[in-house]
Write an enzyme that holds these catalytic residues in place. Structure first.
Site, PDB file in Angstrom:
ATOM      1  N   CYS A 132       1.002  -1.284   0.068  1.00  0.00           N
ATOM      2  CA  CYS A 132      -0.036   0.083  -0.049  1.00  0.00           C
ATOM      3  C   CYS A 132       0.974   1.267   0.020  1.00  0.00           C
ATOM      4  O   CYS A 132       0.293   2.188  -0.129  1.00  0.00           O
ATOM      5  CB  CYS A 132      -0.948   0.121   1.196  1.00  0.00           C
ATOM      6  SG  CYS A 132      -2.116  -1.466   1.351  1.00  0.00           S
ATOM      7  N   HIS A 256      -2.418   7.374   3.540  1.00  0.00           N
ATOM      8  CA  HIS A 256      -3.168   5.984   2.955  1.00  0.00           C
ATOM      9  C   HIS A 256      -4.522   5.849   3.574  1.00  0.00           C
ATOM     10  O   HIS A 256      -4.463   6.222   4.838  1.00  0.00           O
ATOM     11  CB  HIS A 256      -2.138   4.726   3.377  1.00  0.00           C
ATOM     12  CG  HIS A 256      -2.736   3.704   2.960  1.00  0.00           C
ATOM     13  ND1 HIS A 256      -3.395   3.406   1.682  1.00  0.00           N
ATOM     14  CD2 HIS A 256      -2.672   2.403   3.733  1.00  0.00           C
ATOM     15  CE1 HIS A 256      -3.697   2.064   1.677  1.00  0.00           C
ATOM     16  NE2 HIS A 256      -3.448   1.858   2.790  1.00  0.00           N
ATOM     17  N   ASN A 286     -10.224   0.550   1.047  1.00  0.00           N
ATOM     18  CA  ASN A 286      -8.740   0.538   1.040  1.00  0.00           C
ATOM     19  C   ASN A 286      -8.440   0.178  -0.387  1.00  0.00           C
ATOM     20  O   ASN A 286      -8.754  -1.189  -0.614  1.00  0.00           O
ATOM     21  CB  ASN A 286      -8.283  -0.364   2.022  1.00  0.00           C
ATOM     22  CG  ASN A 286      -6.708  -0.212   2.139  1.00  0.00           C
ATOM     23  OD1 ASN A 286      -6.138   0.083   1.100  1.00  0.00           O
ATOM     24  ND2 ASN A 286      -6.025  -0.745   3.079  1.00  0.00           N
TER      25      ASN A 286
HETATM   26  O1  UT7 Z   1      -3.496  -1.154   3.895  1.00  0.00           O
HETATM   27  C1  UT7 Z   1      -3.406  -2.197   4.630  1.00  0.00           C
HETATM   28  C2  UT7 Z   1      -3.045  -2.168   5.947  1.00  0.00           C
HETATM   29  N1  UT7 Z   1      -4.266  -2.267   6.657  1.00  0.00           N
HETATM   30  C3  UT7 Z   1      -4.876  -1.621   7.648  1.00  0.00           C
HETATM   31  O2  UT7 Z   1      -4.444  -0.687   8.043  1.00  0.00           O
HETATM   32  C4  UT7 Z   1      -5.955  -2.286   8.632  1.00  0.00           C
HETATM   33  C5  UT7 Z   1      -5.731  -1.818  10.038  1.00  0.00           C
HETATM   34  N2  UT7 Z   1      -6.672  -2.536  10.985  1.00  0.00           N
HETATM   35  C6  UT7 Z   1      -7.881  -1.917  11.176  1.00  0.00           C
HETATM   36  O3  UT7 Z   1      -8.295  -1.133  10.264  1.00  0.00           O
HETATM   37  C7  UT7 Z   1      -8.879  -2.489  12.128  1.00  0.00           C
HETATM   38  O4  UT7 Z   1      -7.947  -3.502  12.982  1.00  0.00           O
HETATM   39  C8  UT7 Z   1     -10.054  -3.345  11.415  1.00  0.00           C
HETATM   40  C9  UT7 Z   1     -10.957  -2.425  11.058  1.00  0.00           C
HETATM   41  C10 UT7 Z   1      -9.314  -4.404  10.570  1.00  0.00           C
HETATM   42  C11 UT7 Z   1     -10.634  -4.105  12.548  1.00  0.00           C
HETATM   43  O5  UT7 Z   1     -11.097  -3.084  13.570  1.00  0.00           O
HETATM   44  P1  UT7 Z   1     -10.926  -3.365  15.183  1.00  0.00           P
HETATM   45  O6  UT7 Z   1     -11.588  -2.253  16.020  1.00  0.00           O
HETATM   46  O7  UT7 Z   1      -9.577  -3.542  15.435  1.00  0.00           O
HETATM   47  O8  UT7 Z   1     -11.563  -4.766  15.549  1.00  0.00           O
HETATM   48  P2  UT7 Z   1     -10.985  -6.075  15.828  1.00  0.00           P
HETATM   49  O9  UT7 Z   1     -10.177  -6.893  14.792  1.00  0.00           O
HETATM   50  O10 UT7 Z   1     -10.418  -6.077  17.232  1.00  0.00           O
HETATM   51  O11 UT7 Z   1     -12.284  -6.993  15.998  1.00  0.00           O
HETATM   52  C12 UT7 Z   1     -13.481  -6.603  16.996  1.00  0.00           C
HETATM   53  C13 UT7 Z   1     -14.409  -7.535  16.640  1.00  0.00           C
HETATM   54  C14 UT7 Z   1     -14.097  -9.071  16.797  1.00  0.00           C
HETATM   55  O12 UT7 Z   1     -15.171 -10.077  17.188  1.00  0.00           O
HETATM   56  P3  UT7 Z   1     -14.774 -10.418  18.768  1.00  0.00           P
HETATM   57  O13 UT7 Z   1     -13.624 -11.310  18.712  1.00  0.00           O
HETATM   58  O14 UT7 Z   1     -14.517  -9.317  19.634  1.00  0.00           O
HETATM   59  O15 UT7 Z   1     -16.188 -11.258  19.025  1.00  0.00           O
HETATM   60  C15 UT7 Z   1     -14.131  -9.443  15.154  1.00  0.00           C
HETATM   61  O16 UT7 Z   1     -14.572 -10.777  14.653  1.00  0.00           O
HETATM   62  O17 UT7 Z   1     -15.228  -7.131  15.548  1.00  0.00           O
HETATM   63  C16 UT7 Z   1     -15.441  -8.414  14.812  1.00  0.00           C
HETATM   64  N3  UT7 Z   1     -15.345  -8.091  13.482  1.00  0.00           N
HETATM   65  C17 UT7 Z   1     -16.535  -7.671  12.876  1.00  0.00           C
HETATM   66  N4  UT7 Z   1     -17.793  -7.574  13.205  1.00  0.00           N
HETATM   67  C18 UT7 Z   1     -18.660  -7.199  12.310  1.00  0.00           C
HETATM   68  C19 UT7 Z   1     -14.201  -8.077  12.475  1.00  0.00           C
HETATM   69  N5  UT7 Z   1     -14.782  -7.634  11.241  1.00  0.00           N
HETATM   70  C20 UT7 Z   1     -16.108  -7.467  11.311  1.00  0.00           C
HETATM   71  C21 UT7 Z   1     -17.020  -7.015  10.462  1.00  0.00           C
HETATM   72  N6  UT7 Z   1     -18.406  -6.880  11.209  1.00  0.00           N
HETATM   73  N7  UT7 Z   1     -16.806  -6.720   9.252  1.00  0.00           N
END
Ligand code: UT7
Length: 331
Positions: A132, A256, A286
């Site tokens: 990216c 980004h 993204n």
């Molecule tokens: O360009 C490449 C670089 N990539 C990035 O910059 C991505 C960086 N990371 C992020 O943007 C965030 O970490 C995410 C958007 C990917 C995730 O957000 P988060 O606040 O860090 O959530 P998390 O991964 O800690 O997940 C929290 C909960 C989980 O459930 P449990 O384990 O707490 O029950 C996930 O399973 O949210 C769940 N979850 C979702 N729920 C509803 C993950 N994806 C989804 C979804 N809808 N689409």
């Protein structure tokens, strides 16, 4: 070791940055263009088929909709064509074309070769992959070739990530998408449009974002998030320092477009207010290499930047690569 050599060495420890930049030939951005596929995929569409909600996606990422479709060649060609038209440059006047992509349409030949076939240029051309962060890497490389004697260099950032996500995996499907953006730079007798830059990699993050050949993206989102905020701030600050500028000199910050919360955290730490931020993430998701040029082109089309303005670009990606630069806006 001379004082200048010592200074250069000091500045480049830990990453590649831009000692004594601006010395040499001048350069200017003379054209830009972007391209998105027609198919709009909204958060409501995901609600129909995945265990997710518009509320979760909006609050956690800032994304409302994204575009899927097209090939890397077709999207990149369209963006490149617009940049060439704006710059008044024909295919035979191009001296170098670099395509930043992690999603080449095929392994061999490079997608830049297909774009050459579409646009009809026969100058040097190659693909570059720094995930990216790749667009800024490509700009810095292309600009250095311009400073070495070339006249017209075209930089394209394009990715079709919809081809490498598992569309049933809610943790990645809602995030990644397709698009392209391009900038055309020309040698001038004036100042350099590239005022300072910083490129680097943190291999402790290698495993956090991964995609096997013919496989799907897997990501440890939380950890990527944490490292991304830090990388963006440190790299942006380094590019500002190389440029001998502070954030108050920046007319527009183009980060980004991965997550609005990463962007807000970085902008806050860099002291850049919301009205000097370029955001397309809510409508594009993204798009990896395309995300910075897409946001930059939209801001330029809306007249948010004028000739001579300082624009700060800062990206990060799988690796974790990072890349920042300050450009003096042209046209
Ligand atoms: O360009 C490449 C670089 N990539 C990035 O910059 C991505 C960086 N990371 C992020 O943007 C965030 O970490 C995410 C958007 C990917 C995730 O957000 P988060 O606040 O860090 O959530 P998390 O991964 O800690 O997940 C929290 C909960 C989980 O459930 P449990 O384990 O707490 O029950 C996930 O399973 O949210 C769940 N979850 C979702 N729920 C509803 C993950 N994806 C989804 C979804 N809808 N689409």
């Amino acid at each position: 070791m001379s004082t200048v050599e010592k200074e250069i060495r000091k500045r480049t420890v830990g990453s590649s940055s831009s000692p004594n930049y601006g010395i040499g030939r001048g350069s200017s951005i003379i054209g830009w263009g972007s391209s998105l596929p027609d198919l709009v995929v909204t958060n409501a569409d995901f609600e129909q088929r995945l265990d997710t909600t518009d509320e979760w996606i909006t609050e956690r990422t800032g994304i409302k909709e994204r575009r899927w479709g097209g090939t890397t060649c077709s999207l990149a060609t369209a963006a490149a064509r617009s940049a060439m038209e704006m710059g008044g440059i024909t295919a035979d006047q191009l001296d170098l074309v670099i395509l930043s992509t992690a999603t080449s349409d095929q392994t061999v030949p490079a997608t830049s070769a297909l774009i050459a076939g579409e646009l009809g240029y026969s100058c040097g051309t190659f693909d570059l992959d720094a995930a990216c962060a790749g667009f800024t890497y490509a700009f810095v490389v292309g600009h250095s070739m311009l400073q070495s004697g070339l006249n017209n260099v075209l930089i394209i950032g394009c990715d079709t990530l919809s081809n490498i996500i598992d569309k049933q995996d809610r943790s990645t499907a809602v995030l990644f998408a397709d698009g392209a953006g391009a900038l055309l730079i020309q040698a001038t007798t004036g100042e350099s449009c590239l005022r300072g830059w910083d490129l680097g990699i943190d291999t402790s993050a290698l495993h956090l974002l991964w995609c096997e050949k013919q496989g799907f993206i897997t990501m440890e989102g939380k950890e990527v998030f944490r490292k991304a905020v830090r990388a963006t701030i440190e790299s942006a600050n380094s590019a500002l320092e190389q440029s001998k500028l502070t954030s108050s000199d920046i007319a527009l910050f183009v980060p980004h477009q991965a997550n609005k919360r990463i962007i807000d955290a970085a902008a806050q730490r860099l002291n850049i207010p919301e009205d000097r931020l370029a955001i397309v993430l809510d409508r594009t998701g993204n798009t990896s290499s395309a995300s910075i040029p897409l946001a930059l082109c939209e801001a330029a089309d809306q007249g948010r930047i004028s000739k001579g303005d300082n624009v700060l670009l800062a990206g990060f990606g799988a690796g974790m690569t990072w890349a920042s630069m300050v450009v003096r806006w042209g046209k």
